[in-house]
Motif scaffolding. Structure first.
Motif, PDB file in Angstrom:
ATOM      1  N   ILE A  63      97.020  51.843  82.704  1.00  0.00           N
ATOM      2  CA  ILE A  63      97.854  53.007  82.363  1.00  0.00           C
ATOM      3  C   ILE A  63      98.624  53.550  83.566  1.00  0.00           C
ATOM      4  CG2 ILE A  63      96.325  53.641  80.452  1.00  0.00           C
ATOM      5  CD1 ILE A  63      95.363  56.029  82.212  1.00  0.00           C
ATOM      6  N   TYR A 106      97.373  54.786  86.454  1.00  0.00           N
ATOM      7  CA  TYR A 106      96.726  56.024  86.895  1.00  0.00           C
ATOM      8  C   TYR A 106      96.325  55.915  88.356  1.00  0.00           C
ATOM      9  CZ  TYR A 106      93.174  59.696  87.157  1.00  0.00           C
ATOM     10  OH  TYR A 106      92.433  60.798  87.518  1.00  0.00           O
ATOM     11  N   GLY A 129      95.034  58.798  90.077  1.00  0.00           N
ATOM     12  CA  GLY A 129      94.348  60.052  90.395  1.00  0.00           C
ATOM     13  C   GLY A 129      93.060  59.909  91.181  1.00  0.00           C
ATOM     14  N   TYR A 140      98.223  65.585  96.138  1.00  0.00           N
ATOM     15  CA  TYR A 140      99.614  65.355  95.735  1.00  0.00           C
ATOM     16  C   TYR A 140     100.495  66.427  96.367  1.00  0.00           C
ATOM     17  CZ  TYR A 140      97.863  62.220  92.061  1.00  0.00           C
ATOM     18  OH  TYR A 140      97.260  61.207  91.370  1.00  0.00           O
ATOM     19  N   LEU A 179     103.777  66.404  95.328  1.00  0.00           N
ATOM     20  CA  LEU A 179     104.681  66.653  94.200  1.00  0.00           C
ATOM     21  C   LEU A 179     103.872  66.701  92.907  1.00  0.00           C
ATOM     22  CD1 LEU A 179     107.526  64.143  95.157  1.00  0.00           C
ATOM     23  CD2 LEU A 179     107.382  66.586  95.676  1.00  0.00           C
ATOM     24  N   THR A 180     104.115  67.727  92.113  1.00  0.00           N
ATOM     25  CA  THR A 180     103.353  67.845  90.864  1.00  0.00           C
ATOM     26  C   THR A 180     104.252  68.003  89.638  1.00  0.00           C
ATOM     27  OG1 THR A 180     103.167  70.241  91.191  1.00  0.00           O
ATOM     28  CG2 THR A 180     101.353  68.890  92.013  1.00  0.00           C
ATOM     29  N   ALA A 181     105.538  68.128  89.837  1.00  0.00           N
ATOM     30  CA  ALA A 181     106.444  68.340  88.702  1.00  0.00           C
ATOM     31  C   ALA A 181     106.780  67.002  88.031  1.00  0.00           C
ATOM     32  CB  ALA A 181     107.718  69.034  89.167  1.00  0.00           C
ATOM     33  N   ALA A 182     107.277  67.087  86.804  1.00  0.00           N
ATOM     34  CA  ALA A 182     107.607  65.888  86.047  1.00  0.00           C
ATOM     35  C   ALA A 182     108.697  65.064  86.737  1.00  0.00           C
ATOM     36  CB  ALA A 182     108.060  66.277  84.639  1.00  0.00           C
ATOM     37  N   ASP A 183     108.640  63.760  86.522  1.00  0.00           N
ATOM     38  CA  ASP A 183     109.694  62.843  86.976  1.00  0.00           C
ATOM     39  C   ASP A 183     109.881  62.813  88.490  1.00  0.00           C
ATOM     40  OD1 ASP A 183     110.333  61.758  84.517  1.00  0.00           O
ATOM     41  OD2 ASP A 183     111.738  63.383  84.047  1.00  0.00           O
ATOM     42  N   ARG A 243     102.844  74.818  90.272  1.00  0.00           N
ATOM     43  CA  ARG A 243     102.788  74.464  88.848  1.00  0.00           C
ATOM     44  C   ARG A 243     102.872  72.954  88.705  1.00  0.00           C
ATOM     45  NH1 ARG A 243     106.682  78.938  85.769  1.00  0.00           N
ATOM     46  NH2 ARG A 243     105.679  80.763  86.711  1.00  0.00           N
ATOM     47  N   ASN A 244     102.195  72.431  87.708  1.00  0.00           N
ATOM     48  CA  ASN A 244     102.334  70.996  87.454  1.00  0.00           C
ATOM     49  C   ASN A 244     103.222  70.784  86.219  1.00  0.00           C
ATOM     50  OD1 ASN A 244     100.599  71.684  85.424  1.00  0.00           O
ATOM     51  ND2 ASN A 244      98.950  70.293  86.048  1.00  0.00           N
ATOM     52  N   ALA A 245     103.345  69.538  85.812  1.00  0.00           N
ATOM     53  CA  ALA A 245     104.305  69.222  84.748  1.00  0.00           C
ATOM     54  C   ALA A 245     103.970  69.929  83.433  1.00  0.00           C
ATOM     55  CB  ALA A 245     104.397  67.704  84.568  1.00  0.00           C
ATOM     56  N   ASN A 252     105.073  73.543  83.685  1.00  0.00           N
ATOM     57  CA  ASN A 252     106.522  73.715  83.543  1.00  0.00           C
ATOM     58  C   ASN A 252     106.959  73.575  82.088  1.00  0.00           C
ATOM     59  OD1 ASN A 252     107.045  74.177  86.278  1.00  0.00           O
ATOM     60  ND2 ASN A 252     107.081  71.986  86.735  1.00  0.00           N
ATOM     61  N   ALA A 291     109.458  62.719  79.696  1.00  0.00           N
ATOM     62  CA  ALA A 291     109.344  62.729  81.158  1.00  0.00           C
ATOM     63  C   ALA A 291     108.023  62.113  81.606  1.00  0.00           C
ATOM     64  CB  ALA A 291     109.436  64.159  81.668  1.00  0.00           C
ATOM     65  N   ASP A 292     108.001  61.726  82.872  1.00  0.00           N
ATOM     66  CA  ASP A 292     106.794  61.226  83.525  1.00  0.00           C
ATOM     67  C   ASP A 292     105.986  62.462  83.954  1.00  0.00           C
ATOM     68  OD1 ASP A 292     105.167  59.269  84.639  1.00  0.00           O
ATOM     69  OD2 ASP A 292     106.279  59.217  86.528  1.00  0.00           O
ATOM     70  N   MET A 293     104.945  62.785  83.209  1.00  0.00           N
ATOM     71  CA  MET A 293     104.230  64.050  83.428  1.00  0.00           C
ATOM     72  C   MET A 293     103.129  63.918  84.485  1.00  0.00           C
ATOM     73  SD  MET A 293     105.631  66.132  81.173  1.00  0.00           S
ATOM     74  CE  MET A 293     104.551  67.461  80.648  1.00  0.00           C
ATOM     75  N   ARG A 294     102.305  62.887  84.352  1.00  0.00           N
ATOM     76  CA  ARG A 294     101.167  62.677  85.283  1.00  0.00           C
ATOM     77  C   ARG A 294     100.391  63.961  85.479  1.00  0.00           C
ATOM     78  NH1 ARG A 294     102.059  57.823  88.796  1.00  0.00           N
ATOM     79  NH2 ARG A 294     103.891  56.799  87.964  1.00  0.00           N
ATOM     80  N   ASN A 330      97.418  64.700  85.710  1.00  0.00           N
ATOM     81  CA  ASN A 330      96.250  64.792  86.585  1.00  0.00           C
ATOM     82  C   ASN A 330      96.614  65.404  87.929  1.00  0.00           C
ATOM     83  OD1 ASN A 330      97.581  62.037  86.787  1.00  0.00           O
ATOM     84  ND2 ASN A 330      96.413  62.064  88.696  1.00  0.00           N
ATOM     85  N   ARG A 331      97.899  65.493  88.207  1.00  0.00           N
ATOM     86  CA  ARG A 331      98.321  66.083  89.477  1.00  0.00           C
ATOM     87  C   ARG A 331      98.282  67.599  89.388  1.00  0.00           C
ATOM     88  NH1 ARG A 331     104.159  63.875  90.319  1.00  0.00           N
ATOM     89  NH2 ARG A 331     104.252  64.654  88.180  1.00  0.00           N
ATOM     90  N   GLY A 332      97.880  68.219  90.490  1.00  0.00           N
ATOM     91  CA  GLY A 332      97.986  69.666  90.582  1.00  0.00           C
ATOM     92  C   GLY A 332      96.816  70.400  89.974  1.00  0.00           C
ATOM     93  N   MET A 365      91.861  64.940  82.892  1.00  0.00           N
ATOM     94  CA  MET A 365      91.652  63.601  83.454  1.00  0.00           C
ATOM     95  C   MET A 365      91.461  62.580  82.331  1.00  0.00           C
ATOM     96  SD  MET A 365      91.989  64.121  86.522  1.00  0.00           S
ATOM     97  CE  MET A 365      91.341  64.403  88.123  1.00  0.00           C
ATOM     98  N   TYR A 416      99.178  57.821  78.810  1.00  0.00           N
ATOM     99  CA  TYR A 416      98.566  58.943  79.533  1.00  0.00           C
ATOM    100  C   TYR A 416      99.566  59.674  80.425  1.00  0.00           C
ATOM    101  CZ  TYR A 416      95.687  61.579  82.798  1.00  0.00           C
ATOM    102  OH  TYR A 416      95.163  62.589  83.564  1.00  0.00           O
ATOM    103  N   ASN A 417     100.359  58.911  81.155  1.00  0.00           N
ATOM    104  CA  ASN A 417     101.258  59.546  82.121  1.00  0.00           C
ATOM    105  C   ASN A 417     102.373  60.359  81.471  1.00  0.00           C
ATOM    106  OD1 ASN A 417      99.916  58.758  84.409  1.00  0.00           O
ATOM    107  ND2 ASN A 417     101.183  56.952  84.812  1.00  0.00           N
TER     108      ASN A 417
END
Lengths: 445, 508
Positions: A410, A412, A414, A427, A429-433, B153-155, B158, B306-309, B311-313, B343, B369-370
């Motif tokens: 997937i 991943y 993390g 991380y 960067l935590t925002a989308a894209d 903030r994470n995805a 937002n 969008a690529d959210m991912r 698990n970050r933040g 997670m 997932y992402n």
């Protein structure tokens, strides 16, 4: 790139592998090494830890993503202890996919008659091993006299052995007891014994090496004593190829292994992921029939995504360990009985769930989820069956998702959010894209 | 059994949010304190960033029954020096004044025997000590100030902000009990700023997250308290008058005795009542184990382009309190909405169990997932006679009977769940999510030894003192008379300080 490292025996050199490597064909890049003080390399007085450190430098120099190690005699002790460091999360040994031991010296003190040990140490009394002594050594370790020019080469390598390396092994290293550090290893291992070997023959391999590997098989090569790579190179090559090819076949993708080896990952996290990627300990709760039903259930819950046989083995191992997820439905018996009853009822419901078509399996599970399944004659009633199925699919999903191979699938990353330095690397960067340069994993699915 | 005399003024059972602040404040007042913790001690970087390997949860088996059986284990139960604060999400909205007066307001639930103003005084003290990051202006309490700026903030946060804006719902950065800048913690050292690693629930490796082992317990130890790890209390000794004289605990296989003048049970909403029921103590009211509550914790998920991912933040970096008393509510109380970063393993089990998924639908979602994002609630749960903790016939490794917890949503929880699904689905649609679906889930272990004014209806009084045994106290989420929508840990820590003050003020 896949690499295979070869660690030779006492008194030998990288050349002992020439014919084996020629017979191996394309299994990856082969790297036969000369241990310090052998094959013309500078002498060094290294204890076992020093030898493993030296080997870690050789592996690090190539930065292999997936690799295997073949250890012969004294090289086998180094190979096993490298595998132990890999298990414990040592980044230098990350990516180890398979171990092959040939007439290997064990982590324990090596069995050796004291007079023979003393005699071999004494060969250096006059500063170097003489040609007669070298010939005695080679001939004593082969089932039949080696053909020329191999015999001459083998004898010459013994003569090239340097004093510190030779006597250090005999006096100290072969006697060092590393059983506790070796512990139990999950990496797939092939343990080969020469049919006519003495102290390190099949019996010694089963007693002293096999207990350290929970996922190993022992093979005995006929017509060979201790110097297997010289004596039976074709047979040895076939065994190595089959074992390593299979192990490389299930290795994690290269970028994933590289990230796992990086300093973004802590030793603790690397160790548990390395362990989990290997085959689980043997489970003892489920019968072969229940395993088959479970594999079919897994195939239906995660179609095309999981290796059903592997995951069934993991769930059996979980049931055998008695360590579950901290709770269970009050309406179901304890986990081991719950799973066996659930699987038996499932099999009963569909008159052989394992053999049913995907559509029939799906329909069966739907009726269980709806509590409309007719469980007459089964161990569970419809309500229990619904509760068990919820538990079962949750556990199947939990075990599957936790596999490093699934994380790779997937994309991943993390797990790579710490490391062991004073400043942990999370991380930025935590925002989308938006991703960072190190986030290179591609979705595989 | 050890014959050596081992005596202390106070024994505290449990080192989490209930036990640790109390240990600190009593020690500071010169009381001798020994904290007994069933789990082991960790350094922050002992924690493993892996969902299965993290060993900070109470994994001994509990039996869960009822129509909405709640999950235990990693879902809500901690073990180790630090208790559940080792794994808590650090999401720390304050308790709402209206929630403490729910019965007066709605005729349902219970009022708390403590005034909101008094509780907030203690909350404020807790926040100042542990360090909380939050927005400069908190829309639902404009006078409130947080010491530290909000974490990134994470995805999903937002996305939630986008959806809320479109629907005219106010949302802001969530109050989080972690430090967004390096911060010196007295008697412990420097807690490094949050690194957005997202592994709060597996244990914080930088000590950015507030846990009792990096805050209250070092303070307690600096004032003479002792924390004993891997010590499981299995018995409580009494004198002829029924007063507690000491405890018996097992440490690495050895049974030991510890005498004390007062005992505080702070083992959480399951282990505290389980011990009392096993020993048949402090239960003349018949209330021990009753009124188990778990927050309605429904989640709504969807796919994003969008690529959210996620698990970050920091996982819960956005909050709205607009639904605490929704205008169109058909239920008592309310709920908080937060953005989610979940997670993979936790998500997989929630999708398989809570959303009832399997087959292609499950695999497709997990493969994506992402690109997934979720939001979830923490909703009021009313006390109910039907929801209780009892003892199963099976016993644990110490010979004590296991807990069985029966839990079913009542009409009010169902109404909150339905309202929240509708609201969150609308937010997620407005945020641009596709394939939206909900996951059933409940969280936290609350009630079972409630406090009150009346010894026939409650186990302890407002000071946490047992109505039956005057030197036995309870301080953890089991004393909550009602669930409150706010996550419990902040309130537990505040109660812990208050319990200490009341003990100091009233001890003979």
């Amino acid at each position: 790139m896949n690499r295979v490292y070869f660690l030779h025996a006492l008194g030998a050199s990288a050349r002992e592998w020439d014919q084996v490597i020629a017979d191996l064909g394309d299994v990856g890049a082969c790297v036969p090494l000369c241990l310090p003080g052998f094959g013309g390399s500078p002498d060094a007085d290294l204890d076992v830890a020093g030898l493993v450190d030296w080997f870690s430098e050789q592996v690090a120099a190539h930065q292999p993503q997936s690799w295997a190690v073949v250890g012969h005699s004294m090289g086998g002790k180094i190979a096993t202890l490298a595998a132990a460091r890999a298990r414990d999360g040592d980044p230098a040994f990350a990516g180890l996919a398979a171990v092959v031991l040939l007439a290997a010296s064990p982590p324990a003190s090596e069995p050796m008659a004291e007079e023979r040990r003393a005699e071999m140490i004494d060969w250096f009394a006059n500063g170097r091993i003489g040609p007669d002594e070298a010939a005695t050594f080679v001939d004593a370790n082969t089932a039949q006299r080696l053909p020329e020019p191999l015999r001459t080469q083998a004898i010459a390598d013994v003569e090239r052995s340097r004093r510190l390396a030779w006597t250090g092994w005999l006096k100290r290293d072969s006697r060092e007891d590393w059983r506790e550090a070796a512990g139990t290893l999950a990496v797939p291992a092939l343990i080969v014994a020469g049919g006519e070997d003495g102290d390190l023959g099949e019996d010694a391999q089963r007693r002293l090496n096999l207990p350290h590997y929970r996922n190993a098989r022992v093979e005995v090569v006929a017509g060979a004593a201790h110097l297997l790579p010289y004596e039976q190179p074709a047979a040895v090559a076939t065994l190595i190829r089959d074992h390593i090819t299979q192990a490389f076949g299930r290795a994690l993708p290269a970028p994933f292994v590289a990230l796992l080896a990086s300093d973004r990952v802590s030793r603790g996290t690397r160790a548990v992921m390395t362990e989990r990627h290997a085959a689980p300990p043997r489970g003892k709760v489920l019968s072969p029939q229940q395993r088959a039903v479970l594999a079919a259930l897994i195939e239906t819950v995660l179609p095309g995504a999981a290796d059903p046989v592997d995951l069934a083995a993991r769930i059996d191992a979980m049931l055998t360990s008695g360590i579950g997820d901290g709770w269970r439905s009050a309406e179901l018996p304890a986990d081991a009985e719950g799973w066996t009853s659930g699987l038996d009822t499932l099999d009963h419901l569909s008159s052989s769930f394992a053999d049913a078509s995907p559509a029939d399996r799906e329909q069966c599970l739907q009726s269980i989820a709806d509590e409309t399944a007719d469980t007459e004659g089964g161990a569970f009633d419809p309500r229990q069956m619904r509760l068990w199925f919820a538990e079962a699919r949750s556990e199947i999903a939990r075990q599957w998702m936790a596999l490093p191979a699934t994380m790779a699938r997937i994309g991943y990353d993390g797990f790579a959010v710490g490391g062991d330095g004073p400043h942990k690397q999370g991380y930025r960067l935590t925002a989308a894209d938006m991703i960072e340069d190190w986030q290179q994993l591609e979705v595989q699915a | 059994m050890s014959a050596a005399a081992d005596v202390t003024d106070v024994v505290i059972v449990g080192s989490g949010a209930g036990g640790a602040p109390l240990a600190a404040r009593l020690s500071q007042a010169g009381v001798s304190v020994i904290v007994l913790e069933a789990g082991r001690a960790f350094r922050p970087d002992d924690h493993v960033a892996d969902e299965l390997a993290a060993d900070i949860y109470w994994m001994e088996e509990r039996l869960s029954g009822g129509a909405d059986a709640t999950a235990f284990g990693a879902n809500n139960s901690g073990m180790g020096v630090g208790g559940s604060t080792l794994h808590w999400g650090a999401f720390c909205p304050r308790p709402d004044a209206r929630d403490l007066r729910l019965r007066s307001e709605s005729g349902r639930g219970e009022d708390w025997p403590i005034a909101h103003d008094e509780l907030i005084g203690y909350i404020d003290a807790v926040e100042r000590f542990i360090g909380v990051s939050g927005p400069a202006r908190y829309p639902w309490d404009v006078g409130r100030r947080y010491e530290l700026p909000p974490v990134a903030r994470n995805a999903p946060a937002n996305a939630m902000a986008r959806g809320c804006t479109a629907l005219n719902i106010t949302a802001t950065d969530a109050p989080a009990a972690l430090v967004s800048r390096d911060r010196e913690q007295p008697h412990w050292g420097e807690r490094k700023a949050c690194i957005n690693c997202g592994t709060c629930h597996q244990g914080c490796r930088t000590a950015a997250k507030a846990t009792t082992d990096t805050s209250w317990l070092p303070l307690a130890v600096a004032h003479g308290a002792e924390v004993r790890a891997e010590c499981r209390v299995v018995d409580i000794e009494r004198d002829g008058n029924g007063r507690v004289t000491g405890v018996v605990y097992v440490c690495r296989g050895e049974r030991r005795r510890l005498s004390c003048r007062a005992l505080f049970l702070c083992a959480g909403g399951v282990e505290t009542p389980r011990l009392l029921l096993n020993l048949d103590l402090a239960n003349s009211s018949g209330q021990v184990g009753r009124n188990f509550m778990a927050h309605v914790a429904t989640q709504v998920w969807g796919r994003f382009d969008a690529d959210m991912r996620m698990n970050r933040g920091y996982p819960s970096s956005l909050i709205t309190e607009d639904m605490m008393r929704a205008g169109d509510a058909d239920h008592a109380g309310g709920y908080l909405i937060q953005s989610l970063g979940v997670m993979p393993v936790t998500l997989a089990t929630n999708l398989a169990r809570g959303a009832g998924l399997w087959g292609r639908a499950l695999v497709d979602l997990l493969d994506d997932y992402n690109r997934l994002g979720g939001i979830g609630i923490n909703g009021e749960c009313l006390p109910s006679d039907d929801n209780r903790l009892t003892l199963a016939d099976e016993t644990d490794a110490y010979g004590l009977r296991k807990a069985r917890i029966d839990f079913s949503y009542g009409p009010n929880e169902r109404a909150i769940d339905a309202h929240a699904r509708k609201t969150m689905t609308a937010i997620w649609e407005a945020a641009g999510a596709r394939d939206i679906f909900a996951v059933d889930r409940s969280a936290h272990t609350i009630g079972t030894c409630r406090m009150g004014q009346d010894g026939d209806r409650a186990v302890v009084d407002a000071d946490g003192r047992s109505f039956d045994i005057d030197n036995l106290f309870i301080c953890d989420n089991s004393v909550f008379p009602s669930a409150l929508a706010a996550n419990p840990a902040l309130t537990i820590m505040a109660l812990s300080l208050r319990t200490a003050d009341r003990f100091l003020a009233t001890r003979g």
